[in-house]
Design an enzyme around this catalytic site. Structure first.
Site, short mmCIF file in Angstrom:
data_model
loop_
_atom_site.label_atom_id
_atom_site.label_comp_id
_atom_site.label_asym_id
_atom_site.label_seq_id
_atom_site.Cartn_x
_atom_site.Cartn_y
_atom_site.Cartn_z
N ASP A 9 0.87 -1.18 0.00
CA ASP A 9 0.00 0.00 0.00
C ASP A 9 0.91 1.22 0.00
O ASP A 9 2.11 1.13 0.27
CB ASP A 9 -0.89 0.00 1.26
CG ASP A 9 -1.77 1.24 1.35
OD1 ASP A 9 -2.50 1.51 0.37
OD2 ASP A 9 -1.74 1.95 2.36
N SER A 10 0.31 2.38 -0.25
CA SER A 10 1.08 3.61 -0.22
C SER A 10 1.53 3.96 1.21
O SER A 10 2.42 4.79 1.38
CB SER A 10 0.23 4.75 -0.77
OG SER A 10 -0.96 4.84 -0.02
N CYS A 72 -4.12 -1.22 -2.23
CA CYS A 72 -4.26 0.22 -2.36
C CYS A 72 -5.16 0.43 -3.57
O CYS A 72 -4.87 -0.11 -4.65
CB CYS A 72 -2.88 0.83 -2.59
SG CYS A 72 -2.89 2.59 -2.98
N GLU A 151 -4.25 8.84 8.64
CA GLU A 151 -2.82 8.63 8.92
C GLU A 151 -2.44 9.30 10.25
O GLU A 151 -1.57 8.84 10.96
CB GLU A 151 -1.94 9.16 7.79
CG GLU A 151 -2.04 8.36 6.50
CD GLU A 151 -0.96 7.28 6.33
OE1 GLU A 151 0.15 7.45 6.81
OE2 GLU A 151 -1.27 6.25 5.68
N CYS A 182 -11.03 3.35 -0.79
CA CYS A 182 -9.66 3.64 -0.37
C CYS A 182 -9.41 2.81 0.88
O CYS A 182 -10.30 2.73 1.75
CB CYS A 182 -9.52 5.13 -0.07
SG CYS A 182 -7.95 5.56 0.70
N HIS A 184 -7.69 3.30 3.40
CA HIS A 184 -7.64 4.04 4.67
C HIS A 184 -9.04 4.21 5.28
O HIS A 184 -9.19 4.38 6.48
CB HIS A 184 -7.06 5.44 4.45
CG HIS A 184 -5.58 5.47 4.31
ND1 HIS A 184 -4.92 4.96 3.22
CD2 HIS A 184 -4.61 5.96 5.14
CE1 HIS A 184 -3.61 5.14 3.37
NE2 HIS A 184 -3.41 5.76 4.52
N1 DGL Z 1 -4.60 3.64 0.56
C1 DGL Z 1 -4.69 4.36 -0.67
C2 DGL Z 1 -5.86 3.87 -1.51
O1 DGL Z 1 -6.48 2.88 -1.17
C3 DGL Z 1 -4.86 5.83 -0.49
C4 DGL Z 1 -3.78 6.56 0.17
C5 DGL Z 1 -2.96 7.41 -0.76
O2 DGL Z 1 -3.45 8.41 -1.32
O3 DGL Z 1 -1.81 7.07 -0.92
O4 DGL Z 1 -6.13 4.45 -2.52
#
Ligand code: DGL
Length: 260
Positions: A9-10, A72, A151, A182, A184
């Site tokens: 993931d990012s 992600c 975050e 997303c 998150h």
């Molecule tokens: N976790 C990322 C997603 O599911 C979003 C976070 C980011 O922008 O890096 O798209």
């Protein structure tokens, strides 16, 4: 030998996917990479997201994994096909198709999708869900303030409520189901449910774990092992791990030295 699964993931958000996988697996060795040095991906171009995602895949592939999970949405939207082409012998799964299929099963007549600007800009959720449910009304919206809120561990605060209202209040009577596009956003799910109790919610972590359950369960009667790698320190890592309640054995947490 048990399965080895790579996940990236990012940043920290993909840990919500890991959590769901841990709930349906045993004896799996997990290798999670969070690209905390370059989060967020969600504001970047397709070209950059592909470049970063290929680097993550290359790192995880060194562990001789059996399955690579792109945990992600932004990377799934832009880089999944390129990763598959680069690793033709590796099973690679993203989070978007399972979530869209879950929505299709629930057959809502009005759907709202939220995600990063990059995921929403790709239009991939809207296209897929529209294909499965051609008669449903589908709205979508980028909600870029939500990733930094999560975050920073502010997901349960009045500030998060205000931001959610800012983005979602206008949909209160316009949709029946909300897609959290997303990884998150599952950490905001309780907050969203309190604000909009009428909505069904599909998050992008659970449907993937559900789809992989037959592949994961009853493999080896041993605890899962978790290896966590990050490309930079995150002040919020410890509290994030505690908050989402990662089960199983964390074997190591390593901060990598990339880009030096
Ligand atoms: N976790 C990322 C997603 O599911 C979003 C976070 C980011 O922008 O890096 O798209």
């Amino acid at each position: 030998m048990g399965l080895k699964i790579g996940i990236f993931d990012s940043g920290l958000g993909g840990l919500t996917v890991l959590r769901e996988l841990l709930n349906v697996s045993q004896g799996v060795e997990y290798y999670y990479l969070g690209d905390t040095a370059r989060v967020p991906y969600g504001i970047r171009s397709k070209r950059t997201v592909i470049k970063y995602s290929l680097q993550c895949a290359q790192f995880l592939n060194k562990f001789e994994i059996d399955l690579l999970i792109v945990a992600c949405n932004t990377a799934s939207a832009h880089a999944l096909e390129t990763i598959k082409k680069n690793y033709p012998h590796l099973r690679v799964e993203g989070v978007i198709l399972p979530a869209a299929l879950e929505v299709a099963n629930l057959k809502p007549s009005r759907v709202g999708i939220i995600g990063t600007p990059s995921t929403i800009g790709s239009g991939i959720y809207k296209k897929l869900i529209g294909r499965f449910l051609p008669n449903s009304k589908i709205l979508q919206k980028a909600t870029p303030l939500l990733v930094p809120l999560v975050e920073e561990g502010l997901n349960e605060t009045p500030l998060a409520q205000e931001v959610l209202k800012h983005y979602l209040l206008e949909w209160e009577n316009q949709i029946d189901l909300l897609v959290l596009g997303c990884t998150h956003y599952p950490l905001l799910e309780e907050n969203i449910k309190r604000l909009f109790p009428r909505w069904e919610i599909v998050n992008s972590a659970r449907p993937l774990a559900k789809a992989l359950k037959p592949f994961l369960e009853n493999k080896v009667n041993k605890p899962n092992k978790i290896n966590l790698f990050f490309t930079d320190q995150s002040a919020f890592l410890e509290s994030f791990l505690t908050h989402i309640g990662i089960r199983g054995e964390i074997e190591r947490i390593e901060i990598l030295r990339w880009e030096e």
